[in-house]
Design an enzyme around this catalytic site. Structure first.
Site, mmCIF file in Angstrom:
data_model
loop_
_atom_site.group_PDB
_atom_site.id
_atom_site.type_symbol
_atom_site.label_atom_id
_atom_site.label_comp_id
_atom_site.label_asym_id
_atom_site.label_seq_id
_atom_site.Cartn_x
_atom_site.Cartn_y
_atom_site.Cartn_z
ATOM 1 N N LYS A 97 -3.694 -9.460 -12.510
ATOM 2 C CA LYS A 97 -4.010 -9.337 -10.950
ATOM 3 C C LYS A 97 -4.077 -7.909 -10.405
ATOM 4 C CE LYS A 97 0.964 -10.126 -10.238
ATOM 5 N NZ LYS A 97 1.925 -11.236 -9.844
ATOM 6 N N TYR B 277 3.331 20.712 5.842
ATOM 7 C CA TYR B 277 3.736 20.106 6.966
ATOM 8 C C TYR B 277 5.207 19.836 7.337
ATOM 9 C CZ TYR B 277 -1.330 18.496 7.252
ATOM 10 O OH TYR B 277 -2.639 18.404 7.028
HETATM 11 C C1 LIG Z 1 3.068 -11.250 -10.979
HETATM 12 C C2 LIG Z 1 3.246 -12.657 -11.800
HETATM 13 C C3 LIG Z 1 3.649 -12.493 -13.038
HETATM 14 C C4 LIG Z 1 3.884 -11.273 -13.948
HETATM 15 O O1 LIG Z 1 4.890 -10.703 -13.832
HETATM 16 P P1 LIG Z 1 5.540 -9.382 -14.368
HETATM 17 O O2 LIG Z 1 6.894 -9.187 -13.794
HETATM 18 O O3 LIG Z 1 4.389 -8.261 -13.911
HETATM 19 O O4 LIG Z 1 5.586 -9.382 -15.781
HETATM 20 C C5 LIG Z 1 4.089 -13.687 -13.667
HETATM 21 N N1 LIG Z 1 3.861 -14.924 -12.843
HETATM 22 C C6 LIG Z 1 3.748 -14.951 -11.583
HETATM 23 C C7 LIG Z 1 3.858 -16.119 -10.756
HETATM 24 C C8 LIG Z 1 3.294 -13.771 -10.792
HETATM 25 O O5 LIG Z 1 3.085 -13.811 -9.631
#
Ligand SMILES: *Cc1c(COP(=O)(O)O)cnc(C)c1O
Length: 378
Positions: free
Chosen positions: A50, A269
């Protein structure tokens, strides 16, 4: 479809960009293999890609993970699933956020597998399956402690009492998600017990429970399909212990200008950093517009070769300033490379300095970098 990942580059030409982001696809693949080898009892590892593969680039990442053996992929949003399909024709692509009403046709067209996150989702997917005349694949997500997505206790009790509510859909996977896998928390064992109970009543398909850190909680947490994300990209899934993964990203900026300061002066800044004695300040073409977080102001460090140098003053939109007084002049002329993320300064290190987590550093990685992908053949 490309079944091998080829080295390549995207984004701005190296010589014209403020910084170069190098993505080591060999390291990505070795992290996938490391996790796969950790898994017990025949469990396999999916790959969570993702948010543009946590910011490193979905296309190269997905092809490299496929070449390393991943067949199950998870994204958050339907549009991410559609984009991923262009890179991987044969992967099982799961969409964690599910299929919004009206998007079912797109799921069918692109072969996406929705997570069903409540009974209403189940009902809609059932109706769609009836319309197309076949039980289409899906993931049934049951909440065991996030209070976010997934069937809640009442909904779960309803399907446990009346399994016919699930007729007409093809539940390939039953999943839940850990809330505190990266901590030594009693919540882990509680969620595990809850998920085991759920599997007694919902025993269909594969069981999927562990994220990256969950894999390292031990065999009890492995079930059939793990869903690692962040550990694939080199962030430590076992905070407080040695990082078992290989670093995937390196971020190098080139010095734009070096300024010798010999009278008291302030930097940047808000004049938040005051130079007292003779100093040399180097300016780098990276800023918060590149995802180099403003909270790193006066807190981050970087490396020039083996020299650790402090960031001084505020992070501005396009520039940062580092104090290179202690570095031999020959190593910090305009054009010299500075590691903002590198072998001596990991994503986790930078995250700690920013007061955040590696996930946020990775997913903030900017669009203005030149991106160089190296390695990635199986
Ligand atoms: C993002 C996500 C993962 C992966 O999690 P990590 O901590 O990055 O390994 C797995 N399952 C779900 C439902 C997620 O939203």
């Amino acid at each position: 479809m490309a079944t091998d990942a080829r080295a390549g580059a995207t984004g701005v030409a190296a010589g014209l960009a403020g910084a170069v982001l190098t993505v080591d696809l060999d390291a990505l693949q070795s992290n996938y293999r490391l996790i796969s080898e950790r898994l017990t009892g025949g469990a396999t590892a999916a790959a969570v890609v993702k948010a543009d593969a946590y910011g490193i680039g979905i296309g190269p990442a997905a092809r490299a993970l496929w070449a390393a053996g991943a067949r199950d992929f998870f994204v958050a949003h339907p549009a991410e699933g559609i984009a991923l399909r262009d890179h991987l024709a044969d992967a099982r692509i799961h969409v964690l956020g599910g299929a919004p009403a009206g998007a079912e046709e797109a799921f069918l067209e692109h072969g996406l597998i929705p997570a069903l996150n409540c009974l209403g989702d189940v009902e809609r997917w059932r109706a769609f399956c009836a319309r197309v005349g076949k039980p289409l694949p899906c993931v049934l997500h049951v909440d065991t402690g996030m209070c976010r997505l997934g069937l809640d206790r009442r909904e779960y009790a309803r399907v446990a009492a009346d399994p016919s509510l699930l007729d007409g859909v093809n539940i390939e996977t039953v999943m839940s998600h850990l809330a505190s896998a990266d901590e030594d928390s009693s919540q882990n064992a509680e969620q595990l017990a809850h998920f085991r109970e759920i599997r007694k009543h919902l025993a269909m398909g594969r069981a999927s429970f562990a994220n990256s850190s969950g894999v390292f909680l031990g065999p009890d947490y492995h079930f059939d399909l793990a869903r690692p994300g962040v550990a694939l990209y080199g962030v430590n899934p076992t905070p407080g212990r040695l990082n078992p993964t290989a670093q995937v990203v390196r971020l190098q900026a080139k010095i734009l200008q070096v300024r010798d300061v010999d009278s008291p002066e302030t930097v940047g800044y808000g004049a938040t950093h005051r130079i007292a004695g003779p100093s040399r300040i180097a300016t780098l073409p990276v800023g918060y517009a590149d995802g180099y977080l403003r909270s790193l102001s006066n807190r981050a460090t970087a490396y020039i070769g083996d020299f650790e140098v402090p960031l001084v003053g505020r992070v501005s939109m396009d520039l940062i300033t580092i104090d290179v007084t202690g570095v031999p002049e020959a190593q910090c002329r305009p054009g010299a490379a500075v590691d903002l993320i590198g072998p001596r300064h990991t994503v986790d290190d930078l995250a700690a300095q920013a007061g955040t987590i590696g996930y946020e550093i990775l997913t903030s990685l900017g669009r203005r970098y030149h991106r160089a992908y190296v390695g990635g053949n199986a």
